[in-house]
Design an enzyme around this catalytic site. Structure first.
Site, PDB file in Angstrom:
ATOM      1  N   LYS A   6       0.883  -1.341  -0.137  1.00  0.00           N
ATOM      2  CA  LYS A   6      -0.177  -0.086  -0.057  1.00  0.00           C
ATOM      3  C   LYS A   6       0.894   1.126   0.018  1.00  0.00           C
ATOM      4  O   LYS A   6       1.820   1.289   0.945  1.00  0.00           O
ATOM      5  CB  LYS A   6      -0.954  -0.017   1.222  1.00  0.00           C
ATOM      6  CG  LYS A   6      -1.717   1.258   1.617  1.00  0.00           C
ATOM      7  CD  LYS A   6      -1.732   1.538   3.350  1.00  0.00           C
ATOM      8  CE  LYS A   6      -0.301   1.952   3.746  1.00  0.00           C
ATOM      9  NZ  LYS A   6      -0.360   2.674   4.934  1.00  0.00           N
ATOM     10  N   PRO A  93       9.221  -5.226   3.635  1.00  0.00           N
ATOM     11  CA  PRO A  93       9.793  -5.042   5.171  1.00  0.00           C
ATOM     12  C   PRO A  93       8.662  -4.826   5.955  1.00  0.00           C
ATOM     13  O   PRO A  93       7.733  -4.339   5.532  1.00  0.00           O
ATOM     14  CB  PRO A  93      10.660  -3.783   4.751  1.00  0.00           C
ATOM     15  CG  PRO A  93      10.325  -3.238   3.584  1.00  0.00           C
ATOM     16  CD  PRO A  93       9.527  -4.196   2.705  1.00  0.00           C
ATOM     17  N   GLY A  97       5.351   1.345   6.841  1.00  0.00           N
ATOM     18  CA  GLY A  97       4.315   2.348   6.354  1.00  0.00           C
ATOM     19  C   GLY A  97       4.061   1.988   4.693  1.00  0.00           C
ATOM     20  O   GLY A  97       3.267   2.520   4.110  1.00  0.00           O
ATOM     21  N   GLY A 100       1.987  -3.757   5.032  1.00  0.00           N
ATOM     22  CA  GLY A 100       2.515  -5.127   5.475  1.00  0.00           C
ATOM     23  C   GLY A 100       1.540  -5.848   6.275  1.00  0.00           C
ATOM     24  O   GLY A 100       0.671  -6.519   5.395  1.00  0.00           O
ATOM     25  N   SER A 102      -1.394  -5.040   7.212  1.00  0.00           N
ATOM     26  CA  SER A 102      -2.880  -4.871   7.044  1.00  0.00           C
ATOM     27  C   SER A 102      -3.271  -5.563   5.631  1.00  0.00           C
ATOM     28  O   SER A 102      -4.107  -6.095   5.261  1.00  0.00           O
ATOM     29  CB  SER A 102      -3.062  -3.526   6.948  1.00  0.00           C
ATOM     30  OG  SER A 102      -2.573  -2.890   7.917  1.00  0.00           O
ATOM     31  N   ASP A 135      -6.178   0.285   8.067  1.00  0.00           N
ATOM     32  CA  ASP A 135      -5.723   0.178   6.880  1.00  0.00           C
ATOM     33  C   ASP A 135      -6.197  -1.193   6.096  1.00  0.00           C
ATOM     34  O   ASP A 135      -6.294  -1.390   4.841  1.00  0.00           O
ATOM     35  CB  ASP A 135      -4.471   0.114   6.772  1.00  0.00           C
ATOM     36  CG  ASP A 135      -3.909   1.531   7.133  1.00  0.00           C
ATOM     37  OD1 ASP A 135      -4.480   2.421   7.027  1.00  0.00           O
ATOM     38  OD2 ASP A 135      -2.591   1.717   7.125  1.00  0.00           O
TER      39      ASP A 135
HETATM   40  O1  C5P Z   1      -5.353   0.240  13.150  1.00  0.00           O
HETATM   41  P1  C5P Z   1      -4.057  -0.019  13.365  1.00  0.00           P
HETATM   42  O2  C5P Z   1      -3.943  -1.057  14.422  1.00  0.00           O
HETATM   43  O3  C5P Z   1      -3.458  -0.262  12.046  1.00  0.00           O
HETATM   44  O4  C5P Z   1      -3.347   1.318  13.900  1.00  0.00           O
HETATM   45  C1  C5P Z   1      -2.166   1.218  14.608  1.00  0.00           C
HETATM   46  C2  C5P Z   1      -2.146   2.614  15.566  1.00  0.00           C
HETATM   47  O5  C5P Z   1      -1.515   3.699  14.847  1.00  0.00           O
HETATM   48  C3  C5P Z   1      -3.210   2.805  16.418  1.00  0.00           C
HETATM   49  O6  C5P Z   1      -3.176   2.271  17.620  1.00  0.00           O
HETATM   50  C4  C5P Z   1      -3.116   4.381  16.417  1.00  0.00           C
HETATM   51  O7  C5P Z   1      -2.204   4.666  17.522  1.00  0.00           O
HETATM   52  C5  C5P Z   1      -2.379   4.851  15.192  1.00  0.00           C
HETATM   53  N1  C5P Z   1      -3.396   5.172  14.143  1.00  0.00           N
HETATM   54  C6  C5P Z   1      -3.795   6.528  14.396  1.00  0.00           C
HETATM   55  N2  C5P Z   1      -4.807   7.104  13.456  1.00  0.00           N
HETATM   56  C7  C5P Z   1      -5.131   6.107  12.320  1.00  0.00           C
HETATM   57  C8  C5P Z   1      -4.408   5.030  12.146  1.00  0.00           C
HETATM   58  C9  C5P Z   1      -3.653   4.521  13.020  1.00  0.00           C
HETATM   59  O8  C5P Z   1      -3.601   7.253  15.335  1.00  0.00           O
HETATM   60  N3  C5P Z   1      -6.123   6.684  11.330  1.00  0.00           N
END
Ligand code: C5P
Length: 294
Positions: A6, A93, A97, A100, A102, A135
């Site tokens: 992504k 990796p 970013g 991965g 997701s 994601d």
């Molecule tokens: O949803 P996910 O587990 O992938 O997100 C990981 C962390 O990234 C969340 O716990 C949050 O701290 C941060 N995040 C965020 N805002 C988003 C996506 C992720 O703050 N829109």
């Protein structure tokens, strides 16, 4: 099934929800390269990881592939009961970013829905995906799109052109929550209105004016990100930027041979970096596909 990388071509942080998640306005595309996931019947459940980055994949409760499997079992019971062998070839990796975990989770949901012949509509699948990570719904779509909300409100871009890219990662993992927590401003302007892009150059011209608001805090944690981005620019990228919460940077090139040439040069100069020439997948049929239809 391919779990495409992504790439956040632009990522604007526009606010924050009461639960701490950030509101985004992000233009995302998916590469033609990625991790590979396969499923086969087995006498018991098994999860096997191979590939260049296999050693970095967490096994156990935090693994998003096995969590996706368990979530489908929880939701669909008997229909998802048959033991399954899952094989992940980890080519990208981790914590970098570009999706991965997701993308792997989205691929696991799609693959197992097909494997177990589960009857589920797209909206329910996206909701299940969202419970695994913000994601995951965009990775389920795996097409050029704008994502808003925390990343779950999707608007597909049916005419977005394919972009030749080079991905570069200095091989330093980054924690997404840490990058978000270092943001100085959380209310930034959204993406400007999208043009009617006809080709790589017009899309790149618009994208160049956009931002990734996470780039500054990520560079504070891993200064090598700036080096990776500058190396892409020096290798003749139309523009270069960090994806997601980093540390992977991408450069957009006007042609695929140009991207291939730049990737070879960058890998030679930085043998310890992850470097990949690829292209984003476009929903627009290529000339060859059009010819095939006629
Ligand atoms: O949803 P996910 O587990 O992938 O997100 C990981 C962390 O990234 C969340 O716990 C949050 O701290 C941060 N995040 C965020 N805002 C988003 C996506 C992720 O703050 N829109």
């Amino acid at each position: 099934m391919i779990a495409s990388a992504k790439v956040n071509l632009a990522l604007h942080v526009t606010g924050r929800r009461a639960d701490g998640y950030h509101l985004l306005d992000t233009l995302v595309a998916f590469s033609s390269d990625g991790d590979l996931l396969e499923a086969e019947d087995g006498s018991e459940d098994d999860f096997f990881v191979s590939g260049h980055f296999a050693a970095h994949v967490p096994i156990g409760e935090t693994n998003l592939v096995t969590r996706a499997r368990d979530l489908l079992r929880e939701k669909f019971g008997e229909a998802a009961r048959a033991p399954v062998h899952l094989h992940l070839e980890k080519n990208l990796p981790v914590a970098s970013g570009i999706g991965g975990g997701s993308a792997d989770a989205a691929a696991a949901l799609r693959l197992l829905v097909r494997h177990w012949q589960i009857d589920i509509d797209e909206a329910t699948l996206a909701r299940l995906g969202l419970s695994l990570g913000a994601d995951v719904p965009m990775c389920l779509a795996s097409k050029p799109l704008v994502a808003r909300g925390i990343g779950e409100a999707l608007e597909e871009l049916p005419h977005f052109p394919a972009l030749p890219l080079v991905l570069v990662n200095p091989n330093i993992p980054l924690s997404t929550p840490e990058v978000f927590s270092r943001l100085e401003r959380r209310e930034n302007p959204p993406l400007s209105p999208l043009g009617a892009f006809t080709d790589t150059v017009s899309a790149a011209h618009w994208l160049k004016e956009a931002r990734n608001d996470l780039e500054k805090p990520a560079c504070q944690i891993v200064p090598q990100i700036e080096e990776a981005r500058d190396a892409l620019k020096e290798a003749n990228a139309l523009f270069a930027r960090m994806s997601g919460s980093g540390a992977t940077c991408f450069g957009v090139f006007s042609t695929r041979p140009g991207a291939d040439q730049a990737a070879a040069l960058l890998q030679e100069r930085h043998p310890d970096w992850f470097v990949l020439a690829t292209e984003t997948r476009s929903p627009v049929p290529t000339q060859a596909e059009n010819a095939h239809v006629q």
